[in-house]
Every structure is written in C-alpha cells, then in structure tokens.
Design a protein around this motif. Sequence first.
Motif, PDB file in Angstrom:
ATOM      1  N   SER A  86       2.375 -83.358 136.374  1.00 21.11           N
ATOM      2  CA  SER A  86       0.948 -83.817 137.513  1.00 21.11           C
ATOM      3  C   SER A  86       0.027 -82.129 137.270  1.00 21.11           C
ATOM      4  CB  SER A  86       0.959 -84.562 138.120  1.00 21.11           C
ATOM      5  OG  SER A  86       1.838 -83.893 139.286  1.00 21.11           O
ATOM      6  N   GLU A  87       0.933 -81.888 138.146  1.00 18.15           N
ATOM      7  CA  GLU A  87       0.599 -80.424 139.291  1.00 18.15           C
ATOM      8  C   GLU A  87      -0.219 -79.208 137.851  1.00 18.15           C
ATOM      9  OE1 GLU A  87       0.015 -80.066 141.941  1.00 18.15           O
ATOM     10  OE2 GLU A  87       0.107 -81.922 142.404  1.00 18.15           O
ATOM     11  N   GLN A  88       0.462 -79.654 136.817  1.00 22.48           N
ATOM     12  CA  GLN A  88       0.338 -78.525 135.211  1.00 22.48           C
ATOM     13  C   GLN A  88      -0.595 -79.038 134.548  1.00 22.48           C
ATOM     14  OE1 GLN A  88       5.016 -77.068 135.151  1.00 22.48           O
ATOM     15  NE2 GLN A  88       4.722 -76.288 137.604  1.00 22.48           N
ATOM     16  N   SER A  89      -0.804 -79.654 134.043  1.00 23.14           N
ATOM     17  CA  SER A  89      -2.111 -80.283 133.361  1.00 23.14           C
ATOM     18  C   SER A  89      -2.868 -79.879 132.725  1.00 23.14           C
ATOM     19  CB  SER A  89      -2.386 -81.156 133.832  1.00 23.14           C
ATOM     20  OG  SER A  89      -3.480 -81.026 134.483  1.00 23.14           O
ATOM     21  N   GLU A  90      -3.373 -78.120 133.705  1.00 23.92           N
ATOM     22  CA  GLU A  90      -4.129 -76.625 133.613  1.00 23.92           C
ATOM     23  C   GLU A  90      -4.193 -75.749 133.749  1.00 23.92           C
ATOM     24  OE1 GLU A  90      -8.452 -77.785 135.373  1.00 23.92           O
ATOM     25  OE2 GLU A  90      -7.359 -79.514 136.179  1.00 23.92           O
ATOM     26  N   LEU A  91      -4.306 -74.849 133.435  1.00 22.10           N
ATOM     27  CA  LEU A  91      -4.221 -73.806 133.792  1.00 22.10           C
ATOM     28  C   LEU A  91      -5.809 -72.682 134.164  1.00 22.10           C
ATOM     29  CD1 LEU A  91      -2.930 -72.081 130.207  1.00 22.10           C
ATOM     30  CD2 LEU A  91      -1.739 -72.427 132.067  1.00 22.10           C
ATOM     31  N   PRO A  92      -5.212 -72.474 135.115  1.00 20.30           N
ATOM     32  CA  PRO A  92      -6.464 -71.693 136.080  1.00 20.30           C
ATOM     33  C   PRO A  92      -7.652 -71.207 134.823  1.00 20.30           C
ATOM     34  CG  PRO A  92      -4.282 -70.964 136.674  1.00 20.30           C
ATOM     35  CD  PRO A  92      -3.410 -71.907 135.945  1.00 20.30           C
ATOM     36  N   PRO A  93      -8.748 -70.122 135.549  1.00 18.60           N
ATOM     37  CA  PRO A  93      -9.851 -70.007 134.240  1.00 18.60           C
ATOM     38  C   PRO A  93      -8.877 -68.863 133.940  1.00 18.60           C
ATOM     39  CG  PRO A  93     -10.027 -70.338 136.267  1.00 18.60           C
ATOM     40  CD  PRO A  93      -9.047 -70.600 136.529  1.00 18.60           C
TER      41      PRO A  93
ATOM     42  N   LEU B 108      -0.947 -69.949 128.518  1.00 19.72           N
ATOM     43  CA  LEU B 108       0.159 -69.779 128.725  1.00 19.72           C
ATOM     44  C   LEU B 108       1.269 -69.574 127.986  1.00 19.72           C
ATOM     45  CD1 LEU B 108       1.976 -72.330 129.364  1.00 19.72           C
ATOM     46  CD2 LEU B 108       2.105 -73.203 127.359  1.00 19.72           C
ATOM     47  N   GLN B 109       2.033 -68.300 128.984  1.00 23.66           N
ATOM     48  CA  GLN B 109       3.583 -67.713 128.601  1.00 23.66           C
ATOM     49  C   GLN B 109       4.661 -68.931 128.463  1.00 23.66           C
ATOM     50  OE1 GLN B 109       2.759 -64.310 127.736  1.00 23.66           O
ATOM     51  NE2 GLN B 109       5.465 -64.449 126.839  1.00 23.66           N
TER      52      GLN B 109
ATOM     53  N   LEU C 171       3.654 -69.054 137.522  1.00 15.32           N
ATOM     54  CA  LEU C 171       3.593 -67.739 138.247  1.00 15.32           C
ATOM     55  C   LEU C 171       2.508 -67.217 137.667  1.00 15.32           C
ATOM     56  CD1 LEU C 171       6.097 -64.708 138.364  1.00 15.32           C
ATOM     57  CD2 LEU C 171       3.909 -64.615 137.012  1.00 15.32           C
ATOM     58  N   HIS C 172       1.278 -66.686 137.731  1.00 18.03           N
ATOM     59  CA  HIS C 172      -0.389 -66.822 136.931  1.00 18.03           C
ATOM     60  C   HIS C 172      -0.167 -64.530 137.364  1.00 18.03           C
ATOM     61  CE1 HIS C 172      -0.905 -70.958 137.168  1.00 18.03           C
ATOM     62  NE2 HIS C 172      -1.185 -70.566 138.181  1.00 18.03           N
ATOM     63  N   CYS C 173      -0.248 -64.303 135.970  1.00 20.93           N
ATOM     64  CA  CYS C 173      -0.223 -62.362 136.442  1.00 20.93           C
ATOM     65  C   CYS C 173      -1.928 -62.563 136.073  1.00 20.93           C
ATOM     66  CB  CYS C 173       0.563 -62.597 135.482  1.00 20.93           C
ATOM     67  SG  CYS C 173      -0.220 -60.462 135.030  1.00 20.93           S
TER      68      CYS C 173
ATOM     69  N   MET D 127       3.132 -68.350 133.798  1.00 26.14           N
ATOM     70  CA  MET D 127       4.458 -69.048 133.088  1.00 26.14           C
ATOM     71  C   MET D 127       4.276 -70.384 134.080  1.00 26.14           C
ATOM     72  SD  MET D 127       8.566 -67.387 133.670  1.00 26.14           S
ATOM     73  CE  MET D 127       8.149 -66.991 135.139  1.00 26.14           C
ATOM     74  N   LEU D 128       4.914 -71.419 133.191  1.00 25.90           N
ATOM     75  CA  LEU D 128       4.986 -72.761 134.142  1.00 25.90           C
ATOM     76  C   LEU D 128       6.135 -73.140 134.321  1.00 25.90           C
ATOM     77  CD1 LEU D 128       1.765 -74.598 132.652  1.00 25.90           C
ATOM     78  CD2 LEU D 128       1.214 -72.958 134.352  1.00 25.90           C
ATOM     79  N   GLY D 129       6.461 -73.988 135.801  1.00 29.28           N
ATOM     80  CA  GLY D 129       7.755 -75.078 136.316  1.00 29.28           C
ATOM     81  C   GLY D 129       8.366 -74.003 135.837  1.00 29.28           C
ATOM     82  N   ALA D 130       8.051 -73.110 136.898  1.00 27.91           N
ATOM     83  CA  ALA D 130       9.803 -72.193 137.299  1.00 27.91           C
ATOM     84  C   ALA D 130      10.189 -72.525 138.635  1.00 27.91           C
ATOM     85  CB  ALA D 130       9.896 -70.639 137.228  1.00 27.91           C
ATOM     86  N   GLU D 131      11.570 -72.633 137.899  1.00 26.39           N
ATOM     87  CA  GLU D 131      12.454 -73.003 139.409  1.00 26.39           C
ATOM     88  C   GLU D 131      13.216 -71.354 140.321  1.00 26.39           C
ATOM     89  OE1 GLU D 131      16.231 -75.394 141.239  1.00 26.39           O
ATOM     90  OE2 GLU D 131      16.381 -75.230 139.356  1.00 26.39           O
ATOM     91  N   TRP D 132      12.801 -71.563 140.986  1.00 27.07           N
ATOM     92  CA  TRP D 132      12.357 -70.444 142.069  1.00 27.07           C
ATOM     93  C   TRP D 132      13.286 -70.222 143.677  1.00 27.07           C
ATOM     94  CZ3 TRP D 132      10.935 -65.864 139.570  1.00 27.07           C
ATOM     95  CH2 TRP D 132       9.647 -66.199 139.517  1.00 27.07           C
TER      96      TRP D 132
END
Length: 210
Positions: free
Chosen positions: A12-19, A23-24, A76-78, A84-89
């Motif tokens: 739900s939180e990652q349904s879209e990317l920032p403008p 996706l990497q 993580l948005h470079c 890179m979505l949904g990484a566990e830190w």
Amino acid sequence: MGQPESREYRESEQSELPPGQRLQRGWPVTHYGPVPKFKPDRWEFRVFGATADGEKHCWNHQAFSALPFSSVVADLHCVTKFSMLGAEWGGVLARTILELAPPAPQVTHVMVWAEYGFSSNLRLADFTSDRTLFATHKGGELLTAEHGFPLRLVVPHLYAWKGPKWVRGVEYMTADRRGFWEERGYHNVGDPWREQRYSYQEEPGEGPEL
C-alpha cells in the motif's frame, strides 16, 4: 533483529514511485571519492555541537554495536532517478541517539558527518523521524564497504544523498548551513515526492538564511 513490516503495508505504501523515478531491481553503487578502509580500533561515532549538556558524546565501534538494534522496511530514492523499494534496514534509530545525547532546546538542524569530511544537513524534524536509521545491515546482512559499512544513514522520506555512507558523527546546530552536495547545487531539503533535486528549485524558507 526486528521483523519486517507486513506485505500489505509495503504494497500500500509503495504503490507508486516519486515523480521522475524508475524502479531499480538491484542496488547500484554510487558515491563520490574512494571507499574508506574500516579500522575498528580507530573508529568513533561522535555527537557534538549544541548538545543539551554542552558535552561531546562518543561511542567506539564495540559500544555503538551494543546499542539497541531496530529494523525499518523502507524505500531508497536516489537523485540519479532510481528507486529501490521495500528494503529491510537494520541498525540504530536516530531517536536512540537523540535520547542518549539530547540536543539543546534551540537546535533546529543537524549536520551528519562522514569519512573524508563529507557532510549532509537535515532539519531536526527529518532527523527525528521514527524511520530515520543509522544502518549497519540490509536484508539481514552487514552492509558491504561499497554501500557504506560500517554505518550509513537512511532517511526514507528524503533523497538518498541526505543519508551519507561511512557516517562518523552528528553535529547539532542552532541554524542551518549547507552540506557537501547542497553547496554544490543540490536542494537543501531533498523531498523526492516534491522532486526537490536542485537548489534553483528552492522556495523561500527552504535554504539557510543568508
């Protein structure tokens, strides 16, 4: 080690990317300058500047590694336009450092310092987010040297340059000033959802007072 957040939350939180982002699937290595050599007997994490007690607070590597460990699932948005979505830190929450070494009441910003004098400024409100983390692990594994071992800052709601690799300390500040990339034309805030990439995009109040 903490448990990852639920799949339902992540989707739900990652349904879209920032403008402007793409996706990497992997994790590219991006940084300025050489990869520093880690020397555990000489490594120290410092909190200094406008601390509440006026003192500098330091942890050697063994002591820092013994601090409470937390996990955060975050993107993580470079600024180079990959996400890179949904990484566990895994690592130490910024809030833990704030509790152990409180800032003075007048502190408004922090400067995060890394190897070779690299720096990145953050508003205190961004640093105190419950998802801002000094990461030692990703996906349950220690970070590699190329990705910031032994310590990198992760600020999920800002562009990744705001979270330096090879972090060595935090300076509490009572006024804002620009860090390494901010002095070289990057946006002072760095919100990917507002696509705040460059300093020419800054609006009044988003940069240090002249």
